[in-house]
Design an enzyme around this catalytic site. Structure first.
Site, PDB file in Angstrom:
ATOM      1  CB  SER A 125      -0.798  -0.017   1.094  1.00  0.00           C
ATOM      2  OG  SER A 125      -2.297   0.597   0.971  1.00  0.00           O
ATOM      3  CD  GLU A 239      -2.382  -2.676  -3.776  1.00  0.00           C
ATOM      4  OE1 GLU A 239      -3.832  -2.856  -3.686  1.00  0.00           O
ATOM      5  OE2 GLU A 239      -1.764  -1.519  -3.512  1.00  0.00           O
ATOM      6  CG  HIS A 304      -5.990  -2.549  -0.387  1.00  0.00           C
ATOM      7  ND1 HIS A 304      -4.625  -1.900  -1.444  1.00  0.00           N
ATOM      8  CD2 HIS A 304      -4.960  -1.674   0.582  1.00  0.00           C
ATOM      9  CE1 HIS A 304      -3.850  -1.454  -0.938  1.00  0.00           C
ATOM     10  NE2 HIS A 304      -4.060  -1.207   0.503  1.00  0.00           N
TER      11      HIS A 304
END
Length: 348
Positions: A125, A239, A304
């Site tokens: 992330s 992503e 995620h």
């Protein structure tokens, strides 16, 4: 890594929930690792100048200088074999200017000279910012995967309470949790890593080093001294979470217009949790990535959400979508259509 190795768990972005951080560290210890927590991992400050902390404002795990100090101390400590980020959130880009890159480089060189290879930087992330900078400036591969105060906290014998802000999942099914744990263990200790996709947006096969990470962080780095080099010749993994399709379209367009995607060998698309209608997303990916003329594999179980397998950014990868050429939209992963990484190497 080997059993008994020390890992330093630090928080370069948002603050960790104490209970979830402890649960995640317990999982790392169950894997045979000596997990120690950084000095500021549980600190809380707001985005602005120092002052009383407001819980209804965004919080960071300490000042930028403190978070950078934890990261640098861990990376430069010869007793530490891996630096594991507790969670993402926001704040990693803010520490980049506070790091002594010469000292970090010297520490990476010393670790490599020890015969065990460079130490590992692990996280996902917001940690994409560190992956890009460490890969470019230190010449090491880095590990993109679940974090202790996030999904790793759910990988013990039973889920560890309510899901934190960064975990992004309820831990998933037992089979899902086991696959995530097995993937993390293989990435850290060595072993084959193959991530099957669910559907092919463009057929083909490609090889090259793996690049990418969380889309919003990659675009945030463009034009800065920490931007990753262009993706020419690379397999690009992308992503994100809670981004509307039009925002994803805009970010992909930015990558394309900047020239960052020119010459990419292939695209692997991970999870897009809470990013709108999957059919609309596929149409965006087809429109923006199809003109590259390279294979595009979607549904890779990384990013995620409950399916958080671990990827080694910078490692040699093979992307093969041919098994799904005539089965676009299949509901189940096909092990013959996968993103496959060689055993961890540590150096680019």
């Amino acid at each position: 890594m080997r059993p008994g190795d020390r890992v330093a768990v630090i928080a370069p972005s948002g603050p960790a929930d104490p209970a979830r951080l402890e649960a995640g560290c317990a999982v790392l210890r169950d894997m045979g690792l000596d997990a120690v927590v950084g000095k500021h991992a549980l600190d809380r400050v707001n985005l602005g100048p120092p002052g009383p902390v407001r819980d209804d404002w965004h919080r960071l795990a300490g000042s930028d200088a403190d978070r950078a100090a934890d990261l640098q101390a861990a990376w430069c400590d010869p007793r530490v074999r891996a630096v594991v980020c507790a969670r993402g959130g926001y704040g990693a880009t803010r520490v980049l200017d506070h790091l002594d890159w010469d000292a970090l480089h010297d520490a990476a060189e010393a670790s490599a000279a020890s015969g065990r290879g460079p130490k590992i930087l692990h996280g996902s992330s917001d940690i994409t910012a560190l992956h890009a900078a460490f890969g470019t400036r230190l010449g090491v591969t880095t590990s993109f995967g679940p974090m202790p105060a996030g999904v790793i906290a759910d990988l013990g014998p039973a889920p560890a309470g309510e899901e934190g802000a960064e975990g992004g999942s309820d831990g998933g099914s037992p089979a899902c949790r086991q696959a995530t744990l097995d993937g993390l263990r293989a990435a850290l200790f060595g072993g084959a890593v193959a991530l099957p996709g669910t559907h092919a947006l463009r057929p083909g096969r490609a090889e090259g080093p793996l690049a990418g990470g969380t889309l919003s962080l990659l675009t945030a780095l463009l034009g800065t001294p920490y931007a990753p080099p262009p993706a020419a010749g690379h397999i690009v993994f992308l992503e994100d979470v809670t981004e509307a399709p039009y925002r994803i379209d805009r970010m992909l367009l930015q990558l394309a217009q900047s020239g960052w995607l020119d010459g990419a060998a292939g695209i692997a698309l991970g999870s897009w949790r809470d990013c709108g209608d999957p059919a609309e997303l596929d149409s965006v990916f087809a429109a923006r990535l199809g003109p590259l003329g390279v294979p595009v594999l979607a549904g890779v179980p990384a990013g995620h959400g409950p399916h958080q397998r671990t990827l080694e950014l910078g490692a040699h990868a093979v992307l093969d979508t041919t098994a799904l050429h005539d089965r676009t939209g299949t509901a189940a992963p096909d092990p013959a259509a996968a993103l496959t990484l060689k055993a961890p190497g540590g150096a680019r």
